[in-house]
Write a protein that holds these residues in place. Structure first.
Motif, PDB file in Angstrom:
ATOM      1  N   LEU A   1     -24.554  32.572  20.139  1.00 47.10           N
ATOM      2  CA  LEU A   1     -23.856  31.427  20.715  1.00 47.10           C
ATOM      3  C   LEU A   1     -22.358  31.594  20.554  1.00 47.10           C
ATOM      4  O   LEU A   1     -21.577  31.372  21.465  1.00 47.10           O
ATOM      5  CB  LEU A   1     -24.323  30.132  20.041  1.00 47.10           C
ATOM      6  N   ALA A   2     -21.978  31.993  19.337  1.00 49.69           N
ATOM      7  CA  ALA A   2     -20.549  32.178  19.060  1.00 49.69           C
ATOM      8  C   ALA A   2     -20.385  33.286  18.048  1.00 49.69           C
ATOM      9  O   ALA A   2     -21.177  33.389  17.100  1.00 49.69           O
ATOM     10  CB  ALA A   2     -19.932  30.885  18.519  1.00 49.69           C
ATOM     11  N   ALA A   3     -19.390  34.134  18.260  1.00 52.18           N
ATOM     12  CA  ALA A   3     -19.104  35.204  17.299  1.00 52.18           C
ATOM     13  C   ALA A   3     -17.696  34.981  16.768  1.00 52.18           C
ATOM     14  O   ALA A   3     -16.724  35.030  17.510  1.00 52.18           O
ATOM     15  CB  ALA A   3     -19.218  36.576  17.976  1.00 52.18           C
ATOM     16  N   ILE A   4     -17.583  34.684  15.484  1.00 49.03           N
ATOM     17  CA  ILE A   4     -16.278  34.451  14.865  1.00 49.03           C
ATOM     18  C   ILE A   4     -15.796  35.771  14.290  1.00 49.03           C
ATOM     19  O   ILE A   4     -16.493  36.398  13.475  1.00 49.03           O
ATOM     20  CB  ILE A   4     -16.406  33.396  13.756  1.00 49.03           C
ATOM     21  N   GLU A   5     -14.614  36.214  14.772  1.00 50.05           N
ATOM     22  CA  GLU A   5     -14.146  37.541  14.411  1.00 50.05           C
ATOM     23  C   GLU A   5     -12.848  37.452  13.661  1.00 50.05           C
ATOM     24  O   GLU A   5     -11.829  37.085  14.230  1.00 50.05           O
ATOM     25  CB  GLU A   5     -13.910  38.325  15.712  1.00 50.05           C
ATOM     26  N   ASP A   6     -12.892  37.803  12.368  1.00 47.07           N
ATOM     27  CA  ASP A   6     -11.656  37.903  11.598  1.00 47.07           C
ATOM     28  C   ASP A   6     -10.771  36.653  11.695  1.00 47.07           C
ATOM     29  O   ASP A   6      -9.562  36.759  11.822  1.00 47.07           O
ATOM     30  CB  ASP A   6     -10.852  39.112  12.084  1.00 47.07           C
ATOM     31  N   LEU A   7     -11.390  35.500  11.635  1.00 50.41           N
ATOM     32  CA  LEU A   7     -10.652  34.258  11.849  1.00 50.41           C
ATOM     33  C   LEU A   7      -9.899  33.846  10.589  1.00 50.41           C
ATOM     34  O   LEU A   7     -10.452  33.795   9.499  1.00 50.41           O
ATOM     35  CB  LEU A   7     -11.640  33.149  12.245  1.00 50.41           C
ATOM     36  N   SER A   8      -8.603  33.594  10.751  1.00 51.26           N
ATOM     37  CA  SER A   8      -7.799  33.068   9.644  1.00 51.26           C
ATOM     38  C   SER A   8      -7.054  31.849  10.150  1.00 51.26           C
ATOM     39  O   SER A   8      -6.531  31.856  11.260  1.00 51.26           O
ATOM     40  CB  SER A   8      -6.783  34.098   9.155  1.00 51.26           C
ATOM     41  N   VAL A   9      -7.029  30.810   9.360  1.00 46.04           N
ATOM     42  CA  VAL A   9      -6.315  29.591   9.740  1.00 46.04           C
ATOM     43  C   VAL A   9      -5.446  29.170   8.567  1.00 46.04           C
ATOM     44  O   VAL A   9      -5.894  29.160   7.426  1.00 46.04           O
ATOM     45  CB  VAL A   9      -7.294  28.445  10.086  1.00 46.04           C
ATOM     46  N   ALA A  10      -4.191  28.852   8.883  1.00 46.78           N
ATOM     47  CA  ALA A  10      -3.288  28.376   7.832  1.00 46.78           C
ATOM     48  C   ALA A  10      -2.607  27.101   8.297  1.00 46.78           C
ATOM     49  O   ALA A  10      -2.353  26.922   9.488  1.00 46.78           O
ATOM     50  CB  ALA A  10      -2.251  29.451   7.498  1.00 46.78           C
TER      51      ALA A  10
ATOM     52  N   ALA B   1      -6.398  28.072   4.906  1.00 47.75           N
ATOM     53  CA  ALA B   1      -7.642  27.320   4.914  1.00 47.75           C
ATOM     54  C   ALA B   1      -8.840  28.238   5.171  1.00 47.75           C
ATOM     55  O   ALA B   1      -9.935  27.990   4.687  1.00 47.75           O
ATOM     56  CB  ALA B   1      -7.584  26.233   5.973  1.00 47.75           C
ATOM     57  N   LEU B   2      -8.631  29.278   5.991  1.00 46.79           N
ATOM     58  CA  LEU B   2      -9.685  30.260   6.231  1.00 46.79           C
ATOM     59  C   LEU B   2      -9.061  31.652   6.172  1.00 46.79           C
ATOM     60  O   LEU B   2      -7.961  31.860   6.686  1.00 46.79           O
ATOM     61  CB  LEU B   2     -10.332  30.055   7.607  1.00 46.79           C
ATOM     62  N   ASP B   3      -9.790  32.600   5.579  1.00 46.51           N
ATOM     63  CA  ASP B   3      -9.226  33.934   5.369  1.00 46.51           C
ATOM     64  C   ASP B   3     -10.181  34.983   5.903  1.00 46.51           C
ATOM     65  O   ASP B   3     -11.177  35.322   5.277  1.00 46.51           O
ATOM     66  CB  ASP B   3      -8.994  34.120   3.862  1.00 46.51           C
ATOM     67  N   SER B   4      -9.863  35.531   7.075  1.00 45.39           N
ATOM     68  CA  SER B   4     -10.622  36.651   7.671  1.00 45.39           C
ATOM     69  C   SER B   4     -12.116  36.420   7.656  1.00 45.39           C
ATOM     70  O   SER B   4     -12.870  37.181   7.056  1.00 45.39           O
ATOM     71  CB  SER B   4     -10.325  37.956   6.927  1.00 45.39           C
ATOM     72  N   VAL B   5     -12.531  35.378   8.332  1.00 48.69           N
ATOM     73  CA  VAL B   5     -13.956  35.039   8.343  1.00 48.69           C
ATOM     74  C   VAL B   5     -14.652  35.735   9.505  1.00 48.69           C
ATOM     75  O   VAL B   5     -14.204  35.674  10.642  1.00 48.69           O
ATOM     76  CB  VAL B   5     -14.133  33.513   8.471  1.00 48.69           C
ATOM     77  N   ASN B   6     -15.747  36.404   9.203  1.00 46.51           N
ATOM     78  CA  ASN B   6     -16.584  37.024  10.237  1.00 46.51           C
ATOM     79  C   ASN B   6     -17.961  36.406  10.163  1.00 46.51           C
ATOM     80  O   ASN B   6     -18.620  36.472   9.126  1.00 46.51           O
ATOM     81  CB  ASN B   6     -16.708  38.532  10.011  1.00 46.51           C
ATOM     82  N   LEU B   7     -18.393  35.796  11.261  1.00 45.13           N
ATOM     83  CA  LEU B   7     -19.642  35.047  11.216  1.00 45.13           C
ATOM     84  C   LEU B   7     -20.204  34.973  12.622  1.00 45.13           C
ATOM     85  O   LEU B   7     -19.471  34.761  13.576  1.00 45.13           O
ATOM     86  CB  LEU B   7     -19.336  33.637  10.686  1.00 45.13           C
TER      87      LEU B   7
ATOM     88  N   ILE C   1     -23.407  25.515   6.273  1.00 47.32           N
ATOM     89  CA  ILE C   1     -22.203  26.032   5.625  1.00 47.32           C
ATOM     90  C   ILE C   1     -22.065  25.271   4.306  1.00 47.32           C
ATOM     91  O   ILE C   1     -21.934  24.054   4.290  1.00 47.32           O
ATOM     92  CB  ILE C   1     -20.956  25.779   6.485  1.00 47.32           C
ATOM     93  N   ILE C   2     -22.119  26.025   3.212  1.00 46.96           N
ATOM     94  CA  ILE C   2     -22.014  25.402   1.883  1.00 46.96           C
ATOM     95  C   ILE C   2     -20.657  25.720   1.316  1.00 46.96           C
ATOM     96  O   ILE C   2     -20.182  26.850   1.437  1.00 46.96           O
ATOM     97  CB  ILE C   2     -23.011  26.056   0.921  1.00 46.96           C
ATOM     98  N   GLY C   3     -20.054  24.734   0.670  1.00 42.95           N
ATOM     99  CA  GLY C   3     -18.812  25.026  -0.037  1.00 42.95           C
ATOM    100  C   GLY C   3     -18.358  23.801  -0.789  1.00 42.95           C
ATOM    101  O   GLY C   3     -18.775  22.684  -0.471  1.00 42.95           O
ATOM    102  N   GLU C   4     -17.510  24.019  -1.754  1.00 37.27           N
ATOM    103  CA  GLU C   4     -16.923  22.889  -2.475  1.00 37.27           C
ATOM    104  C   GLU C   4     -15.595  22.541  -1.828  1.00 37.27           C
ATOM    105  O   GLU C   4     -15.260  23.073  -0.781  1.00 37.27           O
ATOM    106  CB  GLU C   4     -16.764  23.251  -3.949  1.00 37.27           C
ATOM    107  N   SER C   5     -14.827  21.644  -2.469  1.00 42.35           N
ATOM    108  CA  SER C   5     -13.571  21.254  -1.834  1.00 42.35           C
ATOM    109  C   SER C   5     -12.626  22.448  -1.830  1.00 42.35           C
ATOM    110  O   SER C   5     -12.573  23.233  -2.768  1.00 42.35           O
ATOM    111  CB  SER C   5     -12.954  20.060  -2.541  1.00 42.35           C
ATOM    112  N   GLY C   6     -11.931  22.609  -0.710  1.00 46.10           N
ATOM    113  CA  GLY C   6     -10.997  23.726  -0.582  1.00 46.10           C
ATOM    114  C   GLY C   6     -11.657  25.002  -0.093  1.00 46.10           C
ATOM    115  O   GLY C   6     -11.011  26.039  -0.011  1.00 46.10           O
ATOM    116  N   SER C   7     -12.950  24.945   0.253  1.00 48.15           N
ATOM    117  CA  SER C   7     -13.623  26.172   0.653  1.00 48.15           C
ATOM    118  C   SER C   7     -13.305  26.556   2.089  1.00 48.15           C
ATOM    119  O   SER C   7     -13.504  27.695   2.473  1.00 48.15           O
ATOM    120  CB  SER C   7     -15.133  26.015   0.492  1.00 48.15           C
TER     121      SER C   7
ATOM    122  N   GLU D   1      -1.849  27.445  12.168  1.00 48.81           N
ATOM    123  CA  GLU D   1      -1.670  28.820  12.637  1.00 48.81           C
ATOM    124  C   GLU D   1      -3.018  29.513  12.596  1.00 48.81           C
ATOM    125  O   GLU D   1      -3.635  29.606  11.533  1.00 48.81           O
ATOM    126  CB  GLU D   1      -0.680  29.554  11.728  1.00 48.81           C
ATOM    127  N   GLN D   2      -3.452  30.010  13.759  1.00 53.02           N
ATOM    128  CA  GLN D   2      -4.769  30.624  13.840  1.00 53.02           C
ATOM    129  C   GLN D   2      -4.635  32.062  14.293  1.00 53.02           C
ATOM    130  O   GLN D   2      -4.023  32.350  15.312  1.00 53.02           O
ATOM    131  CB  GLN D   2      -5.625  29.835  14.832  1.00 53.02           C
TER     132      GLN D   2
END
Lengths: 259, 276, 260
Positions: C4-13, C23-29, C39-45, C63-64
């Motif tokens: 459905l969607a391929a997330i490639e090296d996504l970083s968001v600041a 907020a996100l650092d090189s996410v591949n999913l 999606i599991i995570g605590e605060s700041g994940s 910035e994406q």
């Protein structure tokens, strides 16, 4: 042995647009020294109202509350404020429960100052001792409340509650707003403090699994009434009330999805 | 981001701050810039502005230096403006806090008092007060404050009503804090932000009210104010309009500057609320 | 499995004054069509940021870098993606009726007229198991409980028939009983409509009871991803294991001993 806190027939209703709604009705329970009573119920069951009734933040319409052998409802004004040393509260959201402009030292120092438990010169040492008891470094005293993490803030709230050496602390959803990994630490801290000093807790929550971890006895509330009470293990193993059964069934279990 | 940093982001706030700063410097420096009594006669009457370099803005009907009068007049305007606003905020915030925190009968009674003061137009109230008591600077300050305190009172009360329900107020009660300390040390400082944002508007209004009172001859007769200058110029409005126009422009610039400063300040204060 | 969607090296600041917060650092999913991904995570994940990035709801100042590929074409927010947020009182407009808010999506994206959209809204309210949908159309959010409002939010999110439903901590503000009901509702809705579900939560047990796969996030990075069974029984990363250990349920040994 007389109980530390004994409530009999507590009731409180609110008027909403001409209609009287009973938030709490006929609540009776007791807490002994050194024990934890868990009060569990779904939202709207009246558990927060009950917590505020116990803390004398709102006035009950009926019923009696006996704390350390004397009638808590009879106290007013200065006498009530003085007695507040003996029973304290920790709230759900530490960011909302602490003055946003305050420093950690202000927050913990307030009860010490109000009840003259230490003079200005010895206060920093008293604050440092309290921070140490809740596992925080003394250097945190100068930081502002909004600068520290959620878990640290709740520890500061607990330190403030401990400052006057109370016999009872009411905790209203005290770990619900915290991260999962922080939750377990705070619960362990509460249990250790209880073992050290024999303090009693009333732990209010909608999550029966969390209450089970630290309560000796559980009271289940629904629609303003206490529908079941008993020792924790017994209530969990064989709940008698429909609410109790629903609360237990609703606890998420670690298992892969069924298709 | 600090309040100062946020404030510097708004151009109107910076302009207002510059105008205000310049005015304060001029007002403070008046005795050094023009050491002689501004009401003393220094030259031929009704000299036009920009004709004589030692009298840059000309002279009035009696031959007094307009520039000296203008600079000294700023002191009265700013002094009355700030003092009246301070008094209005202190009275208003205290009344509003007590009303909002106490609730019930106390709240009702205090709010009816606020209503009573609010139904009388501020200027008329000041006018009546000064007429009865007599015109002097402290009386003028008090008269203006009497009309201006209701705004801060309502604002403070509204903030207090919402803050009163917060958990940290319940927590303060739980640790046994005295209600007076809760109201004035826990709630009021957090309720001040909108009141401070309003303060600039009050200052602007106070300066204008003072000028109007002076214009009508109800200001302090012993000092020179922009209002009295405008009044002086009324008699020769056709032949020497500059006598009224110059202080008029000064008023406009001052009020605009104060108002824009207030805009910048309230924006900076509200931006913090939005972020958190 | 189609993607459905391929997330490639996504970083968001996000910019906060002079500082930049990652907020996100090189996410591949990769998100597969029709799956239930937690999606599991605590605060700041970064889990909520990921949801916003997918839904195209990041603020303009973010910035994406990196890309999100949508093999079936860029989705239109509202029509192809539905989102349910954490706070049920904040996600509904207090001055509009329930009917208007649920029907809005159908009117805007399906081109229905208001009459047809209102009928669809009534059907949707019945599907989310709210009682008396006809009169509920004219009710206001403040008249409903938190759990009921969340059901309304779900109905509004699926009104235009999206392919992806994102639930961002949708049950975190609800008590455990209502939470279980909402989770059951999501499970059945997603199965009936064939939607893909992205379920964001901090509760690993809740995730495992609902999702096929679980992705674990920590401080802006993707730590581990796998099937629910693998993650809960054989976690490879220390952080995942610590999250499992910190979880409290009815089988966790109590912290107190029995009282005499």
């Amino acid at each position: 042995m007389t109980a530390l806190l004994a409530a009999e027939g507590l009731g409180k209703s609110f008027r909403r647009g001409g209609v009287r709604l009973a938030a709490v009705e006929g609540a009776s329970f007791s807490v002994d020294a050194g024990e934890t009573l868990g009060i569990v119920g779904p939202s709207g069951s009246g558990k927060t109202t009950l917590a505020r009734l116990i803390m004398r933040l709102i006035d009950a319409d009926m019923g009696t509350l006996c704390f350390e052998g004397s009638d808590l409802f009879a106290l007013r004004g200065k006498a009530l404020r003085a007695t507040r040393k003996r029973f304290q509260m920790v709230f759900q959201d530490p960011l909302a429960a602490l003055n946003p402009r305050a420093s950690v030292a202000d927050v913990i120092g307030d009860p010490l100052r109000i009840h003259r438990l230490s003079d200005r010169a010895s206060r920093p040492a008293a604050i440092a001792r309290l921070l140490d008891r809740v596992g925080l470094p003394a250097a945190l005293a100068s930081r502002a409340v909004h600068e520290i993490s959620g878990g640290q803030r709740q520890r500061v709230a607990i330190a403030r509650a401990l400052a006057t050496k109370p016999r009872l602390i009411v905790l209203d959803e005290a770990v619900s707003a915290l991260d999962v990994s922080v939750r377990a630490h705070i619960l362990k801290l509460l249990v250790e403090l209880q073992a050290e000093s024999g303090i009693s807790y009333i732990f209010v929550s909608h999550d029966i699994a969390v209450v089970r971890a630290i309560a000796h006895r559980i009271a289940i509330m629904d629609h303003g009434r206490i529908v079941e009470t008993g020792p924790t293990a017994q209530v969990i193993a064989a709940p008698q009330s429909a609410t109790g059964k629903a609360l237990i069934a609703a606890v998420p279990r670690l298992m892969p999805a069924q298709d | 981001m600090s309040l100062v940093a946020r404030f510097t982001r708004s151009p109107e706030g910076l302009f207002g701050a510059a105008v205000l700063a310049a005015l304060i410097v001029i007002a403070l420096g008046a005795p050094f810039l023009f050491p002689r009594d501004p009401l003393s006669i220094v030259g031929p009457p009704l000299t036009a502005p920009f004709t004589n370099w030692s009298l840059p803005l000309g002279t009035d009907r009696l031959g007094r230096d307009v520039l000296a009068e203008l600079v000294h007049g700023s002191r009265a305007s700013l002094l009355v403006g700030f003092a009246a606003t301070l008094a209005a905020i202190i009275i208003g915030a205290s009344v509003g806090t007590v009303a909002g925190f106490a609730g019930g009968l106390v709240d009702e009674v205090l709010m009816r008092v606020v209503d009573a003061f609010q139904t009388v137009p501020g200027f008329l109230l000041a006018l009546a007060f000064v007429s009865v008591i007599g015109a002097s600077l402290p009386v003028v300050v008090l008269a203006i404050a009497l009309g201006a305190w209701t705004g801060p009172a309502r604002l403070a009360r509204a903030e207090v009503l919402s803050l009163r329900e917060r958990d940290y107020v319940a927590a303060a009660r739980v640790i046994g804090m005295h209600p007076a300390e809760i109201a004035f040390r826990q709630i009021l400082p957090n309720a001040l932000a909108p009141v401070l944002a309003l303060s600039a508007v009050i200052v602007a209004g106070a300066i204008l009210t003072e000028a109007a009172l002076s214009f009508l001859g109800l200001g302090d007769p012993n000092i020179v104010t922009w209002g009295s200058m405008i009044a002086e110029g009324r008699a020769v409005l056709r032949s020497a309009p500059f006598l009224s126009i110059i202080p008029g422009i000064a008023l406009v610039v001052t009020v605009l500057g104060v108002y824009l400063f207030g805009e910048g300040l309230s924006e900076a204060l509200s931006r913090r609320a939005v972020r958190s | 499995m189609t993607t459905l969607a391929a997330i490639e090296d996504l970083s968001v600041a996000f910019r906060q004054g002079s500082r930049s917060v990652t907020a996100l650092d090189s996410v591949n999913l990769t998100i597969n069509s029709g799956e239930r991904l937690a999606i599991i995570g605590e605060s700041g994940s970064g889990k909520s940021t990921l949801a916003l990035a997918l839904a195209g709801l990041l603020p303009a100042s973010a910035e994406q870098i990196g890309k999100i590929h949508w093999p079936n074409g860029r989705p239109l927010p509202g029509r192809d993606i539905g989102m349910v947020f954490q706070d049920p009182s904040a996600s509904l407009d207090p001055v509009l009726t329930i009917g208007e808010q649920v029907a809005e999506g159908a009117v805007a994206h399906l081109g229905l007229d208001w009459k047809a959209a209102r009928l669809r809204a009534r059907d949707l309210l019945a599907r989310v198991q709210l009682p008396d949908p006809q009169s509920l159309l004219h009710a206001f959010p403040h008249q409903l409980s938190g759990g009921q409002r969340q059901r309304v939010a779900i109905a509004a999110a699926i009104a235009a028939g999206p392919v992806l439903l994102i639930a961002d901590e949708a049950t975190s503000a609800l008590d455990t009983i209502v939470q279980a009901e909402i989770v059951a509702l999501l499970r059945s809705l997603v199965a009936e409509e064939g939607m893909t579900l992205l379920f964001i939560t901090h509760d690993i047990a809740l995730a495992s009871s609902l999702a096929d796969r679980i992705a674990v996030f920590r401080q802006a990075k993707l730590v581990e991803i796998g099937t629910s069974a693998d993650i809960t029984r054989h976690p490879r990363e220390f952080y995942t294991a610590s999250l499992l250990a910190a979880h409290i349920d009815l089988t966790t040994p109590p912290l107190i001993g029995e009282r005499a």
